[in-house]
Design an enzyme around this catalytic site. Structure first.
Site, PDB file in Angstrom:
ATOM      1  CG  ASP A  68     -11.805  -2.552  -0.963  1.00 53.58           C
ATOM      2  OD1 ASP A  68     -10.930  -3.407  -0.757  1.00 53.58           O
ATOM      3  OD2 ASP A  68     -11.635  -1.565  -1.709  1.00 53.58           O
TER       4      ASP A  68
ATOM      5  CG  ASP B 161      -1.914  -1.106   1.221  1.00 54.24           C
ATOM      6  OD1 ASP B 161      -2.239  -1.598   0.138  1.00 54.24           O
ATOM      7  OD2 ASP B 161      -2.376  -1.499   2.310  1.00 54.24           O
TER       8      ASP B 161
END
Length: 483
Positions: free
Chosen positions: A338, A180
């Site tokens: 998600d 990330d």
């Protein structure tokens, strides 16, 4: 059946070869040869403008070969050795080759038995036609055709007897390292990791959690044995994707020394900049591919596309998912989901697909549905993970990156209920993500679900669990992995 013998590869190149499973049918046998003559170290490269050719260039240069790019059909005919890498849709690629005059030059070059290496689509285009979205006519050099049935495989009886191959008993499971990436408070790009998507330290300053530099970490994970590396640009260029030069440079520098598939996600959508200029999601994705990405990951935009598709039942062909998969091929498009759990007392409480939980909810609930979110998990949408997965597969996704907000950063294992639900619902590969904290979590998700890969971030960044320790554990447990 068509027998294709790849012979005399010599000392060619450590090139990344990524090919979607397809079946080869037909008659006749051909030899495709590729040689390397060190006395003349020029490799002619046919880049027709689609896909990640940067990794191929880096591999060629790594072996001290020089590159000559094809600019006109005559360059193909004059080549001493030709490399043709291709990523994308069969029909779109053939359209480009025909319009530029490259198709006929390729036919003449290969029929004269010249040194040739076709990579992925660059090899598939040699056949008569493809049933991927067609039938679509190919170069018709090899008599046979390609089918789009992902369950098909090439049987050993289809291959020449003098070319024995070692077959894995099953497809090897992949272990993927995820980074990330976002700018910290000083403006530097760093690798970070969230706790249920919160990437800031629990301190008064609320600094972005810094776990290292993206290029260096990606290079280390490649050396450690990661099968793939995924970059998720979690805040970058939301308002101006093509202006995020640092992230594009990260991709370029990473691809110089990392020879496994690179996936990049974040901000892939249509947008208009501050000056009023419109950019399509296809332009954004193309810049990613040119910078070294092999696959792109779409998040929020895929949710909106799926919602509209479920509502109308019509494929518009204009969504980012559809456009990119048409030009670059399904295998180059990953949809990142998600979801978060919404606990229920009864599956009849919602119109979405539910699961009976292995572990009851906080109030003893026996069921849950998985609500999809957008904007980094901040906004819930009226669509479940099951419904989304089915829809994006229809729209052209080639893979699903399945996260779980409830498990993110907890280190208690993957959400087996969720992974099982989605991996059994679709016919495309599913990557299990969120929750890995020990090697046993990887073996559990592979044994209990049909997922193709498992992804982790924090445990690799903090060096709590080495990648090779995961693979060695899986091997001992009887799971096929690449060592």
């Amino acid at each position: 059946m068509e027998a294709v013998n790849i012979t005399s590869l010599g000392s060619m190149l450590p090139i990344k070869l990524f090919m979607a499973p397809q079946s080869i049918s037909g008659q006749k046998s051909h030899n495709i040869r590729c040689a390397s003559n060190r006395e003349d170290n020029v490799v002619t490269l046919l880049d027709y403008g689609a896909g990640n050719v940067r990794s191929v260039r880096n591999a060629i240069r790594l072996l001290n070969f020089n590159i000559q790019d094809v600019k006109k059909p005559e360059d193909i005919l004059e080549a001493k050795r030709l490399v043709f890498p291709g990523v994308g849709a069969f029909a779109a690629a053939m359209d480009i080759l025909n319009k530029t005059g490259m198709a006929e030059a390729l036919r003449e070059y290969i029929k004269n038995d010249r040194p040739f290496l076709g990579i992925c689509l660059g090899l598939q285009l040699l056949f008569e036609y493809s049933e991927e979205n067609g039938p679509d006519v190919g170069l018709d050099i090899l008599k046979g055709f390609l089918t789009g049935n992902r369950s098909d495989s090439v049987k050993s009886s289809d291959l020449a007897e003098n070319q024995p191959l070692k077959h894995a008993s099953t497809l090897a499971k992949r272990v993927i390292a995820c980074l990330d990436v976002r700018a910290n408070n000083k403006g530097d790009l760093v690798v970070t990791k969230g706790d249920q998507y919160d990437v800031r330290e629990h301190s008064e300053e609320r600094e972005v959690r810094n776990l290292g530099k993206p290029v260096e970490l990606a290079g280390q994970y490649y050396k450690d044995g990661a099968d793939e590396v995924t970059f998720l640009n979690i805040t970058g260029f939301r308002d101006f994707p093509l202006g995020d030069l640092p992230m594009l440079e990260v991709l370029r520098r990473t691809s110089e020394n990392v020879f496994v598939p690179l996936t990049i996600g974040g901000g892939i959508r249509d947008f208009t900049d501050k000056d009023g200029r419109y950019y399509s999601s296809l332009e954004v994705a193309s810049e990613y591919f040119r910078s070294g990405a092999d696959k792109i990951s779409i998040g929020s935009d895929a949710v909106y596309a799926a919602e509209e598709y479920i509502k109308t039942g019509v494929k518009m062909g204009t969504t980012s998912l559809e456009q990119i998969s048409y030009v670059y091929g399904n295998q180059a498009v990953v949809v990142s989901i998600d979801p978060r759990r919404v606990y229920l007392n009864s599956p009849k409480d919602v119109p979405f697909k539910t699961v009976e939980l292995t572990h009851p909810g906080p109030k003893g609930e026996k069921y849950a549905w998985y609500q999809c979110t957008v904007n980094g998990g901040r906004e819930g949408r009226p669509i479940g993970a099951y419904e989304l997965a089915k829809a994006v597969e229809d729209l052209g996704a080639g893979e699903i990156l399945l996260n779980c907000i409830d498990c993110d950063g907890q280190g208690q294992g993957f959400d087996i209920d969720l992974v099982k639900l989605i991996s059994e619902a679709v016919n495309i590969p599913v990557i299990a993500s969120s929750g890995a904290g020990a090697v046993e979590h990887f073996s559990a998700v592979f044994k209990q679900t049909s997922t193709s890969a498992a992804l982790a971030a924090g445990i690799f960044h903090r060096r709590e669990v080495p990648i090779m320790a995961v693979k060695e554990h899986l091997r001992i447990q009887g799971t096929e992995v690449r060592i």
